[in-house]
Design a protein around this motif. Structure first.
Motif, PDB file in Angstrom:
ATOM      1  N   ALA A  41       0.833  -1.207   0.000  1.00  0.00           N
ATOM      2  CA  ALA A  41       0.000   0.000   0.000  1.00  0.00           C
ATOM      3  C   ALA A  41       0.863   1.251   0.000  1.00  0.00           C
ATOM      4  CB  ALA A  41      -0.929  -0.004   1.204  1.00  0.00           C
ATOM      5  N   GLU A  54       2.294   2.089  -3.341  1.00  0.00           N
ATOM      6  CA  GLU A  54       1.310   2.616  -4.279  1.00  0.00           C
ATOM      7  C   GLU A  54       1.144   4.130  -4.169  1.00  0.00           C
ATOM      8  OE1 GLU A  54      -2.452   0.630  -4.212  1.00  0.00           O
ATOM      9  OE2 GLU A  54      -1.536  -1.336  -4.439  1.00  0.00           O
ATOM     10  N   CYS A  55       1.589   4.688  -3.083  1.00  0.00           N
ATOM     11  CA  CYS A  55       1.467   6.132  -2.879  1.00  0.00           C
ATOM     12  C   CYS A  55       2.317   6.857  -3.917  1.00  0.00           C
ATOM     13  CB  CYS A  55       1.910   6.498  -1.470  1.00  0.00           C
ATOM     14  SG  CYS A  55       1.763   8.246  -1.112  1.00  0.00           S
ATOM     15  N   GLU A  56       1.702   7.725  -4.669  1.00  0.00           N
ATOM     16  CA  GLU A  56       2.407   8.374  -5.775  1.00  0.00           C
ATOM     17  C   GLU A  56       3.542   9.287  -5.325  1.00  0.00           C
ATOM     18  OE1 GLU A  56      -0.611  12.006  -6.734  1.00  0.00           O
ATOM     19  OE2 GLU A  56      -1.216  10.008  -7.359  1.00  0.00           O
ATOM     20  N   GLN A  72       6.905   4.665  -6.031  1.00  0.00           N
ATOM     21  CA  GLN A  72       6.742   3.214  -5.975  1.00  0.00           C
ATOM     22  C   GLN A  72       7.695   2.529  -4.991  1.00  0.00           C
ATOM     23  OE1 GLN A  72       6.591   4.585  -9.430  1.00  0.00           O
ATOM     24  NE2 GLN A  72       4.478   4.775  -8.773  1.00  0.00           N
ATOM     25  N   SER A 123       8.366   1.582  -0.957  1.00  0.00           N
ATOM     26  CA  SER A 123       7.689   1.499   0.331  1.00  0.00           C
ATOM     27  C   SER A 123       8.535   2.216   1.373  1.00  0.00           C
ATOM     28  CB  SER A 123       7.485   0.042   0.757  1.00  0.00           C
ATOM     29  OG  SER A 123       6.869   0.014   2.022  1.00  0.00           O
TER      30      SER A 123
END
Length: 189
Positions: free
Chosen positions: A28, A31-33, A37, A39
């Motif tokens: 997740a 996925e945060c712009e 990409q 973590s």
């Protein structure tokens, strides 16, 4: 930035004993712009040779962030809500002082960009009144973003602790670790 959306009563809680190692938080976060990409949260094994127990490594957002204190370029800042932000891309010189100084081992140097990166508590989301990505997907609620009262009701035998002692150094944080009732500090030797 308007403070109307940032909910100051919301806190971040980590319950290490509830981590099941699924790595949904890592996916997740990636996925945060704003993370490119990557973590900013990491799931690690406690002692892989003897147990499958995992633990989550997330920025603790220290009250007096040593990562910011050792930055010669003044690239790391803490805002009025206590969120310690990742390095300002225009200022970071990639020296890795913050990486070496953090007692929690959180910041990392992204070699591709020659700069430090770390969790900023999904500031793009939390400043808009939403929960951090990792807390929205954690199936065991090892990561939880909510009020102290919610956490007290969910975990009546545990207390949130945000004071850590590393030798003689005492560190207070914005992020809480859940510990057994009666605990007030976590000592790391």
């Amino acid at each position: 930035m308007s403070t109307a959306y940032y909910k100051t009563e919301m806190e971040f809680f980590v319950d290490m004993q509830r981590c099941i190692g699924c790595k949904a938080c890592e996916a997740a976060c990636a996925e945060c712009e704003t993370n490119g990409q990557q973590s900013m949260i990491h799931v690690n094994y406690v002692e892989r040779a003897v147990t499958i127990q995992t633990t989550v490594q997330v920025c603790m957002h220290c009250d007096d962030p040593v990562c910011a204190n050792v930055c010669p370029a003044d690239a790391i800042s803490k805002d009025e809500f206590g969120v310690v932000h990742t390095a300002n891309t225009a200022r970071c010189i990639g020296c890795s002082n913050c990486v070496m100084a953090c007692p929690f081992g959180v910041p990392f140097k992204e070699e591709q960009y020659d700069m430090m990166m770390k969790c900023n508590m999904c500031y793009d989301r939390t400043s808009a009144g939403k929960k951090p990505m990792c807390a929205t997907v954690c199936p065991s609620q090892a990561l939880y973003y909510g009020t102290r009262e919610e956490m007290r009701q969910m975990r009546p035998n545990s207390v949130p602790v945000n004071t850590f002692q590393f030798g003689k150094l005492e560190v207070k944080t914005k992020v809480n670790i859940m510990m057994s009732a009666g605990s007030t500090m976590l000592k790391v030797d």
